[in-house]
Each structure stands twice: as structure tokens, then as C-alpha cells.
Scaffold this active site. Structure first.
Site, mmCIF file in Angstrom:
data_model
loop_
_atom_site.group_PDB
_atom_site.id
_atom_site.type_symbol
_atom_site.label_atom_id
_atom_site.label_comp_id
_atom_site.label_asym_id
_atom_site.label_seq_id
_atom_site.Cartn_x
_atom_site.Cartn_y
_atom_site.Cartn_z
ATOM 1 N N ASP A 116 0.850 -1.174 0.000
ATOM 2 C CA ASP A 116 0.000 0.000 0.000
ATOM 3 C C ASP A 116 0.894 1.235 0.000
ATOM 4 O OD1 ASP A 116 -2.635 1.327 0.512
ATOM 5 O OD2 ASP A 116 -3.130 -0.634 1.354
ATOM 6 N N ASP A 159 -3.304 4.348 -2.082
ATOM 7 C CA ASP A 159 -4.368 4.708 -1.156
ATOM 8 C C ASP A 159 -4.872 6.134 -1.405
ATOM 9 O OD1 ASP A 159 -5.898 4.164 1.358
ATOM 10 O OD2 ASP A 159 -4.795 5.934 2.034
ATOM 11 N N GLU A 169 -6.791 3.554 -5.724
ATOM 12 C CA GLU A 169 -8.083 3.813 -5.084
ATOM 13 C C GLU A 169 -8.393 5.260 -5.437
ATOM 14 O OE1 GLU A 169 -10.157 3.549 -0.699
ATOM 15 O OE2 GLU A 169 -8.343 4.687 -1.005
ATOM 16 N N HIS A 227 -11.034 -4.359 2.908
ATOM 17 C CA HIS A 227 -10.926 -4.107 4.352
ATOM 18 C C HIS A 227 -11.773 -2.914 4.809
ATOM 19 C CE1 HIS A 227 -8.407 -1.227 2.431
ATOM 20 N NE2 HIS A 227 -8.280 -0.560 3.562
ATOM 21 N N ASP A 228 -12.456 -2.256 3.888
ATOM 22 C CA ASP A 228 -13.264 -1.080 4.242
ATOM 23 C C ASP A 228 -14.757 -1.359 4.195
ATOM 24 O OD1 ASP A 228 -11.138 0.666 4.698
ATOM 25 O OD2 ASP A 228 -11.040 1.304 2.601
HETATM 26 O O1 TEU Z 1 -9.768 4.571 2.155
HETATM 27 C C1 TEU Z 1 -10.067 5.788 1.571
HETATM 28 C C2 TEU Z 1 -11.468 5.925 1.233
HETATM 29 O O2 TEU Z 1 -12.265 5.024 1.328
HETATM 30 C C3 TEU Z 1 -11.827 7.251 0.746
HETATM 31 O O3 TEU Z 1 -10.687 7.810 0.228
HETATM 32 C C4 TEU Z 1 -12.846 7.187 -0.303
HETATM 33 O O4 TEU Z 1 -12.329 7.751 -1.449
HETATM 34 C C5 TEU Z 1 -14.041 7.975 0.083
HETATM 35 O O5 TEU Z 1 -14.578 7.403 1.224
HETATM 36 C C6 TEU Z 1 -15.016 8.024 -1.054
HETATM 37 O O6 TEU Z 1 -16.317 7.885 -0.679
HETATM 38 C C7 TEU Z 1 -8.427 4.343 2.332
HETATM 39 C C8 TEU Z 1 -8.201 3.052 3.045
HETATM 40 O O7 TEU Z 1 -8.713 2.000 2.260
HETATM 41 C C9 TEU Z 1 -8.817 3.123 4.409
HETATM 42 O O8 TEU Z 1 -8.712 1.919 5.099
HETATM 43 C C10 TEU Z 1 -8.127 4.237 5.166
HETATM 44 O O9 TEU Z 1 -8.759 4.439 6.392
HETATM 45 C C11 TEU Z 1 -8.150 5.548 4.392
HETATM 46 O O10 TEU Z 1 -7.766 5.371 3.036
HETATM 47 C C12 TEU Z 1 -7.192 6.538 4.987
HETATM 48 O O11 TEU Z 1 -5.884 6.223 4.649
#
Ligand code: TEU
Ligand code: CA
Length: 539
Positions: free
Chosen positions: A99, A200, A250, A318-319
Site C-alpha cells: 500500500d 491509497d 483507489e 478491508h473497508d
Molecule cells: O480509504 C479511503 C477511502 O475510502 C476514501 O478515500 C474514499 O475515497 C471515500 O470514502 C469516497 O467515498 C483508504 C483506506 O482504504 C482506508 O482503510 C483508510 O482508512 C483511508 O484510506 C485513509 O488512509
């Protein structure tokens, strides 16, 4: 397809290191734990793994708050362990992605510690500080985790921006010295032999002017794919290109229409995890995936990247809560059908640890079982809105990302074989019946199905670079053809409660074909029943 595009015929597997395998009896998954489970991944048939952050971190957001980019969090092991992991993976033909978290650091990163000392500290401009008297924030922007995106610092009479937790201050990408340090850090990892990165929150690195207010109907647009990001993505691409590595972004806010510019020939990255398909319906606490809306998003991304561009395909990470719960059906045949519905679309499929054995949401019964900052904040929010504890627990528990972070269920033994100590997070009690060891013994299990599906995916380039033809049907019925010069396949995955009625032309074309995989025994092209699916190769 050049060999540099190996990922077009490949399958990825996401590892959440904290919950995969503990090797030293402290209840926390670690790098040596991953090494000890590599044969499982070989057996499964995956080509590469993406591992969530293992960098040094105070762990406010489970490793997404990094305090040293070039050191490993001691709980996870050492840099030598990482080297050994990479070597062991390569020896088994598994590539390794880490990541890359560069939208923000931890507030304990030395850069931020320096930045907080004074306005003229050289590191001050590495972050996004704005003069402020502390009475009201510089603007009304909110963070993804709730509340204002600004934190006031009395000694500086300034506030800094954090679009996640306040312990995750956003980096200032306009600062050239900061960017140069990030690129250097990336080279450090690439020189160790990493094969790529999952980027990320990458679409958030550029922000709108502070004067642009947040609008309630489109809360995040001031930091999602904002104009000006092109320069930074181009610079990042120069680093990636030097090493020909795999990059998965992402990148929320990059629309499906714009995606080909990002992921096509000459694009910044190889593929995008779109976050739009997460469409839910139903009352708080009993939400399910809104199938028609979900399918619309996925089909739109397929169509918009038909010629140019490439998709990253996934149903879990994981989200998000577990698919077996949030799709509202944990019957193994339904979960096989769900696998069929996404795995062979055009793109690179990912499996999230535990998805392949049908892991489910955790049955929360008290607030102490939550771990995430976000879950705790949401729980407090529901209580403040007048809910009793049980109701709040149910609402948060249904959709919480904590659900996907419970330990991997390897066996029916103590703590599911994850650890012999007290696990850092509760093991889901269904591990006694739902685990790798028992599914490995069962030819009809979800795990066995995933193995067959992976091997099929890799057996024909029709499923990789082949064309895709989406066939219109009932919403929630995934029906498509994958075709190249050597073979044609029809995939039918019925997630609805109605039988599939295929167009006559399709039936004619495939009737004499061979069923190469099906979710159950009674597979029949003229009657694909609810919660079942099949793949036919044209005769
Ligand atoms: O997640 C980021 C994330 O979900 C947001 O950037 C997303 O673009 C937004 O909610 C859109 O609706 C990543 C990781 O996957 C997460 O686990 C971390 O907590 C987060 O980044 C912070 O680093
Ligand atoms: Ca450990």
C-alpha cells in the site's frame, strides 16, 4: 499484450496483515505469518498479493497513519522479514504489492512534528496549514470520518487540514521538496523488489481553493480528482514506469468516463478500484446491496472501459462489511454465484482474505467489540441522535468495516488457527463451521469453487484480453460473453429470485457447448435458477 501486462490474465489476493496469521503468539498477524501461509496462496492459484500497510504507525487508523515510511511496525516484523517475504513470494511466482499512502502521514511523522514547531520551519509547508483564530474553522469542509476536516493549533494560530482522522494530516502536494521525498521513498521500496503499489486515496492529493465551500449533496468534491492533480499523477507515473510495476489506484471521484484516461495506454496507472458500486438499500441496521444499482455501476464501468482502460474487480475489501452478509444470502451456492458475477468481467479480479471461504459479518453484542475510529464515532453519533445502545450497535455493526477485519478462519481449532494468544480482534464465532481446513476437504465448498474459477480464468486469454459482450437481462442477473480468436464463453450468474431467460440467439449459440463450471449439479442453460450460475464454452 506485452509481458509487461502480465496482470491482464492474473488474479490478485488482498491480505490484511493484522488479521491474516500470527506467528509469534502476540495475537497480532505479522509478516512471518504471511510467509508461513504462502503455500495456501499457491494452492489457491493467485498471482499477486496486495498487503495493507505494515509501515511504522501509531495505529490510529490501522496502519494508514504512517510515522516512518521506510520502517516496519515492530508488531509486523522487520525489514529483513519483508525482504524474506518478497524473496519467498517470488520463488513461488507470486508478485507483491504494498500500500502506498501518500495523501497524508501520521501526526507523529517527523515531518509533522517539525511542521508543528513554527510557521517558518522548512517542514511546515509539507502540510496544509491556514491562519485561523480557532473560533470557526477556515471553511466548512468535513472529513470522511465525520466532523470538521480542520484541527486548530493554538500555538501557531493556524488550523491544518485532515480529510481522515485528525491524526492523519494531509500532505501539501504543491510542495516540491515534499514530493521529491515521496518519490525517493517509493524508489526505496521498488529497489527492494516490490512489484507494485495499491495507491491509497490517491485521487485526494489535490485540493480545491479553501474559498470553495462544501455542498451537502456532493460533500467530497473539493478533494476528489480536483483539477491540477494531473501534474502529480504524471510525476508518480514516471517513477512507476522506471520499474514497470503494477499500480492499482483507489481513485474515487474519477468517473467511469474519465477512467480510460487514467488506466488506458499512457495512463497514470494500470487500474482503478472504483468505490461507486457500493450501493445499499434498506433500513439502517438491515441494509443490503441494492442489486440493480450495484449492477448498473459495474456494467457502466465495463462499458466505459471497453476499448481503452482496465478494471480492478472486487466485491470485498478491508473497508466494507462481508459480502456474505451484505448481499443478504450466505448460502454457499449463492456465494459461488456472486463469485461468478464479477470474477470473469473484463479486468483483474481481487479476492479479499476470507471471502473465498464465505466469512460473514461479526455478531456484535457490545461496543467494546468495535475497533475502528470510524465505528466508534458512528456509534456515538447514533446514541446522540437518541438511539438506545442495542439499536446503535445494530446500525453500526451492519455496515462497519470492522467486520472484514476479524481474524482469518484457518481451522476449527482455538482462535480459528490464527493465533494461540488472545487475538487483537474477536474471531467470528462461526469459525467452527466456516474455515479453510474444512472447506479444503470438501469438493463442493466455496473455497474449492474459487480454486476452479481461478484456474479457469487463467486457462484462457479470452477471460483476460478477450472482448466482453454484456447481455441485457433482469437487473441482478449477470450475463456476458468473453471471446477471443480461440474461444467463446458465456457466463451466467443469477443473483435474483427469478429464473434467467436468455435470448434465443444466445441459447442457440451455446446449447451444444460444454459447461466448464457451474455452481451446482442441476445446471441447465435454458433454466438458470435463482442463486445459481454456470459457464459454458461454445462447442
Ligand atoms: O480509504 C479511503 C477511502 O475510502 C476514501 O478515500 C474514499 O475515497 C471515500 O470514502 C469516497 O467515498 C483508504 C483506506 O482504504 C482506508 O482503510 C483508510 O482508512 C483511508 O484510506 C485513509 O488512509
Ligand atoms: Ca504476531
Amino acid at each position: 499484450m506485452s509481458t509487461q501486462e502480465w496482470w491482464k490474465n492474473s488474479v490478485g489476493y488482498q491480505i490484511y496483515p493484522r488479521s491474516f496469521q500470527d506467528s509469534n503468539g502476540d495475537g497480532i498477524g505479522d509478516i512471518r505469518g504471511i510467509i508461513s501461509r504462502l503455500d495456501y496462496l499457491v494452492e489457491l492459484g493467485v498471482d499477486f498479493i496486495w498487503i495493507n500497510p505494515v509501515y511504522k504507525s501509531p495505529n490510529v487508523d490501522n496502519g494508514y497513519d504512517i510515522s516512518d515510511y521506510e520502517a516496519i511496525q515492530p508488531e509486523y516484523g522487520t525489514l529483513d522479514d519483508v525482504k524474506e517475504l518478497i524473496a519467498a513470494c517470488h520463488q513461488k511466482n507470486i508478485k507483491v504489492l504494498f500500500d502506498l499512502v501518500v495523501n497524508h502521514t501520521s501526526n507523529l511523522h517527523p515531518w509533522f512534528v517539525e511542521a508543528m514547531k513554527s510557521k517558518d520551519n522548512p517542514y511546515h509547508d509539507y502540510y496544509l496549514f491556514v491562519d485561523n483564530d480557532g473560533t470557526t474553522p477556515p471553511n466548512n469542509w468535513e472529513s470522511f470520518f465525520g466532523n470538521s476536516a480542520w484541527e486548530y493549533v493554538p500555538q501557531l494560530q493556524q488550523s491544518y487540514l485532515h480529510i481522515f482522522a485528525k491524526e492523519q494530516p494531509d500532505l501539501n502536494w504543491k510542495n516540491k521538496a515534499m514530493r521529491a521525498e515521496i518519490y525517493q521513498m517509493m524508489l526505496f521500496w521498488l529497489d527492494l523488489g516490490l512489484d507494485g503499489f495499491r495507491l491509497d486515496a490517491i485521487s485526494h492529493i489535490q485540493k480545491a481553493d479553501w474559498a470553495v465551500p462544501m455542498v451537502k449533496t456532493d460533500k467530497w468534491r473539493n478533494f476528489m480528482n480536483v483539477a491540477g492533480i494531473e501534474q502529480y499523477m504524471t510525476e508518480l507515473k514516471q517513477v512507476f514506469d522506471e520499474y514497470h510495476v503494477l499500480t492499482v489506484g483507489e481513485a474515487s471521484g474519477v468517473s467511469s468516463k474519465k477512467a480510460p484516461e487514467w488506466t488506458g495506454d499512457g495512463g497514470y496507472i494500470n487500474m482503478i478500484f472504483e468505490l461507486e458500486h457500493n450501493q445499499k438499500t434498506g433500513k439502517n441496521g438491515s441494509e443490503v446491496i441494492d442489486l440493480p444499482a450495484y449492477q448498473d455501476v459495474i456494467y457502466r464501468w465495463q462499458r466505459d472501459q471497453l476499448k481503452e482502460g482496465w478494471n480492478a474487480l472486487y466485491i470485498e475489501n478491508h473497508d466494507n462489511p462481508r459480502a456474505a452478509t451484505i448481499f443478504g444470502n450466505d448460502n454457499p451456492e449463492y456465494l459461488k454465484t456472486l463469485a461468478l458475477s464479477y470474477f470473469l468481467l473484463r479486468g483483474t479480479p481481487f479476492i479479499y482474505q476470507g471471502q473465498e471461504i464465505g466469512m460473514t459479518n461479526f455478531p456484535y453484542s457490545k461496543v467494546e467489540q468495535f475497533d475502528g475510529v470510524d465505528a466508534k464515532m458512528q456509534y456515538a453519533d447514533w446514541l446522540a441522535k437518541g438511539d438506545d445502545e442495542l439499536t446503535a450497535l445494530k446500525k453500526v455493526g451492519r455496515v462497519s468495516r470492522d467486520n472484514s477485519r476479524t481474524p482469518m478462519q484457518w481451522s476449527g481449532e482455538t482462535n480459528a488457527g490464527f493465533t494461540n494468544a488472545t487475538p487483537w480482534m474477536n474471531v467470528n464465532p462461526d469459525y467452527t463451521t466456516r474455515n479453510v481446513a474444512s472447506e479444503e476437504q470438501d469438493a463442493a465448498s466455496l473455497l474449492s469453487f474459487y480454486k476452479q474459477l481461478i484456474s479457469l480464468k487463467k486457462s484462457s486469454a479470452a477471460f483476460g484480453t478477450g472482448t466482453i459482450k454484456l447481455i441485457t437481462s433482469e437487473p441482478g442477473q449477470f450475463v456476458f460473453e468473453r471471446v477471443n480468436e480461440d474461444a467463446s464463453y458465456l457466463v451466467v450468474a443469477n443473483l435474483t429470485t427469478l429464473d434467467v431467460e436468455l435470448p434465443a440467439a444466445i441459447v442457440n449459440n451455446y446449447q451444444t457447448g460444454k459447461i466448464v463450471l457451474s455452481t451446482g449439479a442441476a445446471a441447465d442453460i435454458t433454466k438458470v435458477k435463482p442463486g445459481t450460475g454456470l459457464i459454458i464454452q461454445k462447442g
